[in-house]
Design an enzyme around this catalytic site. Structure first.
Site, mmCIF file in Angstrom:
data_model
loop_
_atom_site.group_PDB
_atom_site.id
_atom_site.type_symbol
_atom_site.label_atom_id
_atom_site.label_comp_id
_atom_site.label_asym_id
_atom_site.label_seq_id
_atom_site.Cartn_x
_atom_site.Cartn_y
_atom_site.Cartn_z
ATOM 1 N N ARG A 43 15.722 0.125 11.861
ATOM 2 C CA ARG A 43 15.261 0.915 10.717
ATOM 3 C C ARG A 43 15.652 2.391 10.841
ATOM 4 O O ARG A 43 15.998 3.028 9.861
ATOM 5 C CB ARG A 43 13.749 0.771 10.566
ATOM 6 C CG ARG A 43 13.377 -0.628 10.101
ATOM 7 C CD ARG A 43 11.895 -0.744 9.890
ATOM 8 N NE ARG A 43 11.556 -2.051 9.350
ATOM 9 C CZ ARG A 43 10.321 -2.429 9.049
ATOM 10 N NH1 ARG A 43 9.323 -1.602 9.235
ATOM 11 N NH2 ARG A 43 10.092 -3.618 8.572
ATOM 12 N N ASP A 72 -1.363 4.782 -0.091
ATOM 13 C CA ASP A 72 -0.551 4.257 1.004
ATOM 14 C C ASP A 72 0.051 5.427 1.776
ATOM 15 O O ASP A 72 0.210 6.524 1.240
ATOM 16 C CB ASP A 72 0.578 3.362 0.469
ATOM 17 C CG ASP A 72 1.128 2.429 1.546
ATOM 18 O OD1 ASP A 72 0.649 1.294 1.646
ATOM 19 O OD2 ASP A 72 2.018 2.862 2.324
HETATM 20 C C1 LIG Z 1 2.105 -5.175 4.751
HETATM 21 S S1 LIG Z 1 1.671 -3.885 3.680
HETATM 22 C C2 LIG Z 1 0.213 -4.560 2.919
HETATM 23 C C3 LIG Z 1 0.192 -4.304 1.440
HETATM 24 C C4 LIG Z 1 -0.987 -4.945 0.699
HETATM 25 N N1 LIG Z 1 -2.242 -4.389 1.134
HETATM 26 C C5 LIG Z 1 -0.974 -6.430 0.851
HETATM 27 O O1 LIG Z 1 -1.838 -6.985 1.545
HETATM 28 O O2 LIG Z 1 -0.086 -7.074 0.282
HETATM 29 C C6 LIG Z 1 0.971 -2.700 4.833
HETATM 30 C C7 LIG Z 1 0.867 -1.317 4.235
HETATM 31 O O3 LIG Z 1 0.046 -0.504 5.083
HETATM 32 C C8 LIG Z 1 0.542 0.810 5.004
HETATM 33 N N2 LIG Z 1 0.033 1.593 6.146
HETATM 34 C C9 LIG Z 1 0.310 1.443 7.460
HETATM 35 N N3 LIG Z 1 -0.302 2.389 8.170
HETATM 36 C C10 LIG Z 1 -0.999 3.151 7.297
HETATM 37 C C11 LIG Z 1 -1.828 4.293 7.427
HETATM 38 N N4 LIG Z 1 -2.072 4.854 8.603
HETATM 39 N N5 LIG Z 1 -2.372 4.815 6.311
HETATM 40 C C12 LIG Z 1 -2.131 4.254 5.098
HETATM 41 N N6 LIG Z 1 -1.348 3.188 4.906
HETATM 42 C C13 LIG Z 1 -0.794 2.636 6.003
HETATM 43 C C14 LIG Z 1 2.048 0.614 5.012
HETATM 44 O O4 LIG Z 1 2.741 1.743 4.511
HETATM 45 C C15 LIG Z 1 2.213 -0.613 4.133
HETATM 46 O O5 LIG Z 1 2.489 -0.291 2.804
#
Ligand SMILES: C[S@@+](CC[C@H](N)C(=O)[O-])C[C@H]1O[C@@H](n2cnc3c(N)ncnc32)[C@H](O)[C@@H]1O
Length: 284
Positions: free
Chosen positions: A45, A155
């Site tokens: 990445r 996010d």
């Molecule tokens: C796999 S996606 C899940 C999306 C959705 N909640 C779902 O279940 O389909 C995980 C998300 O968590 C976000 N994320 C990870 N660490 C984070 C943080 N410290 N604060 C806010 N968002 C975070 C990532 O950017 C990503 O968009």
């Protein structure tokens, strides 16, 4: 960039020490636990970032991130490392529970004088989760128009939030949205790139999007009826998960519901939530 440079970049090595430096920063800033098994993923990445910046190796990249006073490259680095995989109505049973339990209870209990109903999609990625909540509310909240419904979607990833805010999706992203809901809640536009589906104002008027790192302090003071934090905590260690669960508790109204992802049980975390069913918890 010359061809020679590109070839060199394909072979850019990420040493254990460089990986450690990057994972320490990522963990400190956003709680994400990049264990050694993630090294190849991180390399793949971030190689794209190196390429974009015309840098030759990871030492140069780390130095670039460190010395960038704007903080933009740090944001880009975190964006590149976030896994934002999601889809509409993911883990359908959660939306069934919203429809059959949460919304009728809210409508029955809440006095219309305090007509506020508040949802939070914490870690909403590109917005599909939050739009799925909005569709469920529009379809199933009794007398929906009489309520002041607000759906906050946040996010860490600024790229993801940009997409969420636009609310425009390719047809393939909507394959888990039943056709009658697609027709009711999305406008179709045609462009050189093919059909695009734009969430209608009925949904958008309930929604607010913002970039928010869950590890930082939260600007919201209001209480939420529903918090979805799904498939986010899997990236965090137990202590970070526990801290987050307690913060969600404090922001939920009594009776409010927390939804976690399918592999994110609260087992091993001390908490006062009432277990409703797997991945669904209620603040008594
Ligand atoms: C796999 S996606 C899940 C999306 C959705 N909640 C779902 O279940 O389909 C995980 C998300 O968590 C976000 N994320 C990870 N660490 C984070 C943080 N410290 N604060 C806010 N968002 C975070 C990532 O950017 C990503 O968009």
């Amino acid at each position: 960039m010359s061809m020679g440079n590109a070839l060199q970049l394909q072979q850019a090595l990420l040493s254990d020490e460089q990986f450690q430096t990057i994972s320490t920063v990522v963990h400190r800033l956003c709680g994400i636990n990049l264990h050694p098994g993630k090294k190849e993923l991180v390399k793949a990445r971030l190689t794209k970032r190196l390429r974009r910046l015309g840098l030759d190796d990871f030492d140069d990249y780390i130095e670039y991130v460190r010395s960038d006073p704007s903080g933009d490259e740090l944001t880009n680095m975190l964006d590149a490392l976030c896994t934002t995989l999601t889809h509409f109505f993911r883990e359908e049973q959660h939306f069934d529970h919203l429809e059959n339990q949460v919304l009728p209870e809210l409508a029955a209990r809440r006095d219309l004088a305090d007509g506020k109903i508040r949802f939070w999609s914490a870690g909403c990625a590109s917005g599909e989760e939050a739009y799925s909540m909005a569709i469920t509310v529009a379809e199933h909240l009794p007398n929906a128009a009489l309520w002041d419904v607000g759906i906050l979607a946040t996010d860490l990833s600024s790229d993801a939030i940009r997409i969420a805010q636009k609310g425009v999706y390719e047809g393939k992203c909507l394959k888990t949205v039943p056709p009658y809901l697609r027709a009711k809640y999305f406008d179709v536009t045609k462009s050189d790139l093919g059909h695009r589906y734009r969430a209608k104002n009925d949904l958008r008027s309930m929604m607010h999007f913002a970039r928010l790192n869950l590890m930082d302090s939260w600007p919201m003071r209001g209480e939420f009826d529903v918090i979805f934090c799904r498939n986010v905590m899997i990236y965090f260690d137990k202590a970070t998960q526990a801290d987050l669960i307690h913060r969600f508790w404090r922001l939920l109204r009594p009776g409010g519901t927390l939804f976690t992802g399918h592999s994110e049980s609260l087992t091993g975390i001390r908490h006062n939530f009432r277990y409703v069913r797997p991945t669904i918890y209620q603040r008594p």
